[in-house]
Design an enzyme around this catalytic site. Sequence first.
Site, short mmCIF file in Angstrom:
data_model
loop_
_atom_site.label_atom_id
_atom_site.label_comp_id
_atom_site.label_asym_id
_atom_site.label_seq_id
_atom_site.Cartn_x
_atom_site.Cartn_y
_atom_site.Cartn_z
CG ASP A 1 -58.33 92.83 26.25
OD1 ASP A 1 -57.97 91.78 25.68
OD2 ASP A 1 -58.07 93.76 26.76
CG ASP B 1 -58.93 98.83 26.82
OD1 ASP B 1 -59.73 98.81 26.44
OD2 ASP B 1 -58.18 98.25 27.35
CG ASP C 1 -60.78 96.05 23.59
OD1 ASP C 1 -59.57 95.58 23.25
OD2 ASP C 1 -59.92 95.09 25.21
#
Length: 666
Positions: free
Chosen positions: A369, A560, A564
């Site tokens: 991410d 995180d 996600d």
Amino acid sequence: MENTNHNDITKKLNNEEAHEADQHAAGEHHHDHDEEDETLNLTEAPEEAESWLSHWPLLTALLILAVMLTLEYGFKYPPPFPVNLIIFLIAFGLSGYNVLGMAWRKAKHFDFFNEFFLMSVATIGAFSIGSYSEGVAVMVFYSIGEWFQDAAVNRAKKSIKTLLDIRPDKVTVMRNGQSSEVDPKTVQLDEIIQVKAGEKVALDGELYSDAASFNTAALTGESKPDTKRKGEKVLAGMINLDKVSEVQVKALFKDSKLSQILEMVQDATARKSQTQLFISRFAKIYTPIVFALALLVCFAPYFFVDTYNFHQWFYRALVFLVISCPCALVVSIPLGYFGGIGLASRNGILFKGSNFLDVMTKINTVIMDKTGTLTKGVFKVQEVKSDSLSSDELVQMAAAIEANSTHPIAKAVVEYAGDKAKDVKTENVEEISGHGLKGTVNGKTVLAGNAKLLKKFDIIYPGEVDSLVDTVVVLAVDNQYAGYITIADEIKEDAKEAIQRMHSLKLQTVMLSGDKQAVVDKVAKSLGIDKAFGDLLPDGKVEKVQGFKDAGSRIAFVGDGVNDAPVVALADAGIAMGGLGSDATIETADIVIQNDQPSKITTAIRAGKITNGVVWQNITIAMLVKVIVLILGAGGVANLWEAVIADVGVALLAILNAVRIQRMKL
């Protein structure tokens, strides 16, 4: 041998197959496994290494054996029968009463295929054919091997339990204007605690003092001081480096981040790797096969050898039993994984199970991410470009008017300006929704906002402003374009190094983000990431990850752990950044990187490879030596002395190799 049970650890490591582990794990000498509490509680104090005096029965047996061998081979005076039998029986009892007792208790439950019964049969068999010294030697050296195993596992336990040493037993709390020392478990939410210079913080909270610096090494593995401001998070285990500081408690002792981490490490020992599961199943099948082969070695030659001698072939069968003892495998392999978890923990990486150490060795694609993983998730001023004013004047004007807004972008400008706008006079500031701010600064009319704001007031500005990728604050002073300030999420200091390390390991790097594609492309290009996808909602991220999986990639997803979560669940290994900042992270991820550094991703892979390498070294060495000596024993070349030395030697070698993990650097 009155040794402390080292199998406390191996049982917890193997609790998914606790009964099988009990049957095979070495060193359990003073309790029946079926009656024990099979829990390794990391919240208890670590056991101290036992003194030599606590092993006086074993040491006495060793001394007796040494004296008897010296008389027999040094002075050529073997004590006559039955004196020699009585002396050797005393030594045998001192060194082996625990093993014999365990074998008997298991036999009562019809459990014959375990190493205790195996060693008992081998040593009693040696006595039955007059090989007294060899029978005692087998038991003495086997017990010495167990002693060393106990020491090795206790060391591993202490390595993990050092985390617990950073939780203070007492905390100074302010109540009714008075300070008093209390048990941290009794402190309630929102109470104020005092932390003296050099003292460890006992509870999670927010800094109540204006500012303080803390050493976070115990939590993150990083010794660099971390300065906190009033209202910022302070966590249990941090060490106050400044004057007396005050912290407002925001989590009970049992709910602190450190307590969650310790619980997670404890649970990690219960999740077995595929290698451990294989060895556990292997030992379950291996031991009865060894008994069967020993019987064949003893009796089968009767049908094929003309000069069959029962005494000779029975002796060879005993050698076969001694060398076949599986303790080197059963103890050293879990110890290796336990060492790997400890090594990673000391470097600020928490594995939720030894199985993930194996998984990380097979990863070929790392999907990340953007926000919070490769970037800090905090807006920072990137560039100041002035036109009619100097850069300092532009920043001063922008900060003065933006100080009237609570928007994150406005805060970034104010933070960047520092004290530059401190004495600037602002008046009549108004917010124009969706556009920005208008006001008077030092008597001049100032507009600060997006390009739409300048268009609204028919102010001409350069075309390059519209093509900027980052968020932009455009300024006009007295209806004249004055310049712009770009603001972006700041890239982490080690992000580029992290990507370079991944490429050096031949890993494919991919970035997924919900940000606009232009921003994502810019970050990807600056870091050298292979592929980058923007404008993704959570289901879009899942679709992308599934696509890589369908193509045969072994994926580690780094995010995180909250937004996600579906992708973390889908990946082979879910890695969470910011374990100290998000409760949900610890719940959802397989691996937690505590200090937010993306460079720790390759460190986690290295921890897995080191552990996996040592474990397979142990398996190879143990199996190779055992096969060689088994063949030599069956052929009459190796005797009981050589068998026990080979067995204890390979066990100690495997254990020392496993302990080596704890001294390595990542």
